[in-house]
Design a protein around this motif. Sequence first.
Motif, PDB file in Angstrom:
ATOM      1  N   HIS A   1       0.818  -1.199   0.000  1.00  0.00           N
ATOM      2  CA  HIS A   1       0.000   0.000   0.000  1.00  0.00           C
ATOM      3  C   HIS A   1       0.861   1.262   0.000  1.00  0.00           C
ATOM      4  N   LEU A   2       1.934   1.224   0.743  1.00  0.00           N
ATOM      5  CA  LEU A   2       2.821   2.384   0.774  1.00  0.00           C
ATOM      6  C   LEU A   2       3.513   2.580  -0.571  1.00  0.00           C
ATOM      7  N   ALA A   3       3.948   1.491  -1.191  1.00  0.00           N
ATOM      8  CA  ALA A   3       4.605   1.587  -2.499  1.00  0.00           C
ATOM      9  C   ALA A   3       3.634   2.145  -3.537  1.00  0.00           C
ATOM     10  N   ARG A   4       2.389   1.725  -3.484  1.00  0.00           N
ATOM     11  CA  ARG A   4       1.394   2.247  -4.427  1.00  0.00           C
ATOM     12  C   ARG A   4       1.164   3.743  -4.242  1.00  0.00           C
ATOM     13  N   ARG A   5       1.450   4.238  -3.069  1.00  0.00           N
ATOM     14  CA  ARG A   5       1.320   5.676  -2.804  1.00  0.00           C
ATOM     15  C   ARG A   5       2.611   6.432  -3.121  1.00  0.00           C
ATOM     16  N   GLY A   6       3.595   5.716  -3.659  1.00  0.00           N
ATOM     17  CA  GLY A   6       4.822   6.363  -4.089  1.00  0.00           C
ATOM     18  C   GLY A   6       5.939   6.380  -3.077  1.00  0.00           C
ATOM     19  N   LEU A   7       5.737   5.770  -1.927  1.00  0.00           N
ATOM     20  CA  LEU A   7       6.801   5.737  -0.921  1.00  0.00           C
ATOM     21  C   LEU A   7       7.810   4.644  -1.272  1.00  0.00           C
ATOM     22  N   THR A   8       9.071   4.986  -1.195  1.00  0.00           N
ATOM     23  CA  THR A   8      10.112   4.011  -1.540  1.00  0.00           C
ATOM     24  C   THR A   8      10.987   3.635  -0.349  1.00  0.00           C
ATOM     25  N   ASP A   9      11.013   4.436   0.678  1.00  0.00           N
ATOM     26  CA  ASP A   9      11.825   4.145   1.862  1.00  0.00           C
ATOM     27  C   ASP A   9      10.886   3.824   3.017  1.00  0.00           C
ATOM     28  N   VAL A  10      10.826   2.556   3.386  1.00  0.00           N
ATOM     29  CA  VAL A  10       9.927   2.096   4.442  1.00  0.00           C
ATOM     30  C   VAL A  10      10.732   1.260   5.414  1.00  0.00           C
ATOM     31  N   LEU A  11      10.512   1.437   6.688  1.00  0.00           N
ATOM     32  CA  LEU A  11      11.216   0.679   7.713  1.00  0.00           C
ATOM     33  C   LEU A  11      10.190  -0.084   8.539  1.00  0.00           C
ATOM     34  N   LEU A  12      10.386  -1.385   8.663  1.00  0.00           N
ATOM     35  CA  LEU A  12       9.535  -2.224   9.486  1.00  0.00           C
ATOM     36  C   LEU A  12      10.302  -2.533  10.764  1.00  0.00           C
ATOM     37  N   LEU A  13       9.742  -2.132  11.892  1.00  0.00           N
ATOM     38  CA  LEU A  13      10.394  -2.380  13.175  1.00  0.00           C
ATOM     39  C   LEU A  13       9.712  -3.531  13.895  1.00  0.00           C
ATOM     40  N   GLU A  14      10.497  -4.464  14.348  1.00  0.00           N
ATOM     41  CA  GLU A  14      10.023  -5.569  15.169  1.00  0.00           C
ATOM     42  C   GLU A  14      10.949  -5.691  16.367  1.00  0.00           C
ATOM     43  N   ARG A  15      10.475  -6.319  17.414  1.00  0.00           N
ATOM     44  CA  ARG A  15      11.243  -6.430  18.640  1.00  0.00           C
ATOM     45  C   ARG A  15      12.532  -7.222  18.456  1.00  0.00           C
ATOM     46  N   ALA A  16      12.465  -8.349  17.775  1.00  0.00           N
ATOM     47  CA  ALA A  16      13.659  -9.177  17.629  1.00  0.00           C
ATOM     48  C   ALA A  16      13.799  -9.678  16.193  1.00  0.00           C
ATOM     49  N   GLU A  17      12.790 -10.366  15.737  1.00  0.00           N
ATOM     50  CA  GLU A  17      12.767 -10.868  14.368  1.00  0.00           C
ATOM     51  C   GLU A  17      11.351 -10.699  13.841  1.00  0.00           C
ATOM     52  N   LEU A  18      11.164 -10.932  12.543  1.00  0.00           N
ATOM     53  CA  LEU A  18       9.853 -10.762  11.944  1.00  0.00           C
ATOM     54  C   LEU A  18       8.806 -11.569  12.702  1.00  0.00           C
TER      55      LEU A  18
END
Length: 121
Positions: A1-18
Amino acid sequence: HLARRGLTDVLLLERAELTAGSTWHAAGGFHSLNGASSMAALQGYTIGLYDALQAESEEALGLRRTGAIYLAGDEAWAEFFAVEQARALTAGVELRDLTRAELRELAPVVDADRVVRALFD
């Protein structure tokens, strides 16, 4: 959804691993039975989204749909299932009734004669 809105830099934060954070309990699990119409609609959308992502990316996502069986042991639960089934269908998600023969085939460990109603998701 973010890519479709034109965003190219996205960071996914998780506590330890996915899936180690707040989503750990839902890793790989889909279900349609939900008491809120809005959640049933969101779940239906999410399930369909995986097919769209796989087709769009031409990458296998490893999604294997095994289904889920919901069992009602009394009339109160059977009535609850009827309401939830209607909500799911309104949201475009199919929850179908299982016959006793289908239930026996899919879940041989279940005593189908004691089940008032069974749904397959």
